[in-house]
Design an enzyme around this catalytic site. Structure first.
Site, short mmCIF file in Angstrom:
data_model
loop_
_atom_site.label_atom_id
_atom_site.label_comp_id
_atom_site.label_asym_id
_atom_site.label_seq_id
_atom_site.Cartn_x
_atom_site.Cartn_y
_atom_site.Cartn_z
N GLN A 164 48.68 43.27 42.63
CA GLN A 164 48.54 43.85 43.96
C GLN A 164 49.86 44.41 44.50
OE1 GLN A 164 45.86 40.34 45.63
NE2 GLN A 164 45.58 42.19 46.82
N HIS A 165 49.74 45.18 45.55
CA HIS A 165 50.84 45.60 46.44
C HIS A 165 51.77 46.67 45.88
CE1 HIS A 165 49.71 42.24 48.94
NE2 HIS A 165 50.15 41.34 48.08
N ASP A 178 44.22 41.56 41.34
CA ASP A 178 43.94 40.42 40.47
C ASP A 178 43.30 39.24 41.21
OD1 ASP A 178 46.29 39.95 41.87
OD2 ASP A 178 47.52 39.66 40.08
#
Length: 453
Positions: free
Chosen positions: A42-43, A195
């Site tokens: 992520q991110h 995830d």
């Protein structure tokens, strides 16, 4: 550079082909595969130019160079924004690399970039987008006010939002990609997700009252809720689940990497380090595991420390390794009380599902059970994120839509089987309570006053 963590997104593409080739090698069912689902970290900030080419390496979830931007955005938005969130990385880029910033035409997250390679379509899956700081998680639309804190053009660079809840797909598999994979051209590519959202599906957290902890490079603790949770302290992230529900989540930057630092330093295998650690007393050392700084608590500039050392302890790698596993466990323990506060359905939860690479370590399972004083359930498949993406792809082929309908379908057809259980031993309760309190006090004394904002 302190705090910097970057990767070239094109390396992910090559890694994808390697992994897919290994998974498909020798199978005769390749042409029977009907859909693909992608799980990704992520991110991360992936920026593309007008040609769709990557402009620079992606700043990752664990990159904390944007700590100052996170503080400023927190003040402007009236809620805690940690340096992991994509919005902070974008503001950092604007200030520090204006030439690269000026070239941006599209912003993508890591798994969305892989979807783009597979399909040629630029999309943003909803649950992954909820970790950017740029999404209105209640309205399920891009937050124009948040975007304007960077500049007025950011909204135009964000792709179309998609979700499994409305049976969207990222696109269909391009012919050249299908040929390289040995798959059929034109099969659907599911929305995929970050995830954690994919792990929730793969671990069976599609119904309320199931708590999941993931022990990977980072550590996470999460559970399904009916609606997204907004925690002004930032301890619990306001994530959405892949099926349109809420997925409140605590995330630590330092988890599996702590023990890895120690065992590699002593030249030990994981089995060797674990066997040595079994013989050590629980709670005998306190490690503050902030090798990468930390996001929960929000101490991006914190460093790692070891407390309680005695003469000869450096000759006991098992003692240090056990303390590392305990530190990673303590880091996510605080999140359980916060989850219970926001979701009363979790008050009586007495089991935690453990996934991720760290869940394969039998000693670590026991530490989690005894520290949390909860039964630990080990799903048959530890790599629950990859499994969740595959299940989501299957739901796409089955044309299942709607939050409740998707959850019911998974529970009926693909609920995560549990391979084993670990029960807590009450005699260790006070030992771990004392060790946990020492861990918390030491961290706050060293870092809270100077670093927490």
């Amino acid at each position: 550079v302190q705090g910097r963590a970057e990767q070239n997104p094109n390396d992910w593409i090559e890694a994808f082909y390697i992994a897919a080739g290994q998974a498909l090698n020798g199978l005769e069912i390749s042409k029977k595969i009907e859909a693909i689902g992608v799980s990704g970290q992520q991110h991360g900030l992936v920026i593309l130019d007008k040609e769709g080419a990557v402009i620079r390496p992606a700043k990752l979830w664990c990159d904390t160079e944007s700590a100052q931007e996170a503080r400023e955005l927190s003040q402007a938005m009236g809620k805690k924004i940690v340096a992991s969130f994509t919005i902070t990385k974008l503001l950092w880029l604007k200030r520090n690399e204006p030439d690269n910033y000026a070239r941006i035409r599209t912003l993508l997250l890591p798994h969305d970039y892989i979807n783009f390679h597979l399909t040629g379509e630029k999309t943003a899956e909803m649950s992954d987008a909820s970790g950017t700081g740029l999404l209105d998680v209640h309205q399920r639309i891009w937050d124009k006010q948040a975007c304007s804190l960077i500049d007025d053009d950011v909204s135009s660079k964000l792709p179309r939002l998609i979700s499994s809840a409305t049976n969207d797909i990222a696109g269909t598999l391009l012919p050249q990609v299908a040929e390289r994979l040995g798959l059929k051209s034109g099969i659907p590519v599911a929305p995929g997700g970050g995830d954690n959202a994919m792990s929730a599906i793969g671990a069976g957290a599609v119904t309320q009252n199931r708590i999941v902890a993931s022990l990977g490079t980072s550590g996470t603790l999460f559970a399904k809720t009916q609606d997204p949770v907004l925690d002004p302290t930032g301890i619990i992230c306001p994530f959405l689940g892949a099926f349109g529900d809420g997925l409140p989540l605590l995330c630590t930057l330092n988890c599996g990497s702590i023990g890895e630092e120690i065992r590699k330093g002593y030249g030990l295998s994981r089995d060797e380090a674990t066997n040595l650690a079994r013989n050590e007393r629980p709670g005998s050392l306190t490690i503050l595991p902030y090798f990468l700084g930390e996001r929960t608590p929000n101490w991006p500039h914190a460093t790692a420390s070891i407390l309680g050392l005695k003469s000869g302890d450096f000759a006991k790698p098992g003692k240090l390794y056990r303390a590392a596993l305990e530190a990673a466990t303590f880091s996510i323990m605080d999140g359980l009380n916060s989850l219970k506060y926001f979701d009363p359905n979790l008050q009586n939860a007495d089991q935690i599902r453990l996934v991720g690479g760290g869940s394969k370590n039998v000693l670590w399972r026991k530490i989690v059970a005894d520290a949390f004083q909860m039964q630990v359930a080990i799903p048959t498949e530890a790599e629950s994120a990859a499994l969740g993406a595959a299940i989501q792809a299957a739901a796409t082929v089955a044309s299942i839509s709607g939050t409740d309908e998707l959850a019911s379908w998974v529970l009926q057809h693909h609920d995560a089987p549990v391979a084993s259980f670990v029960d807590p031993e009450p005699q260790f309760k006070s030992t771990y309570e004392d060790a946990f309190q020492r861990f918390k006090r030491a961290g706050h004394l060293l870092f809270a006053n100077d670093l927490e904002n």
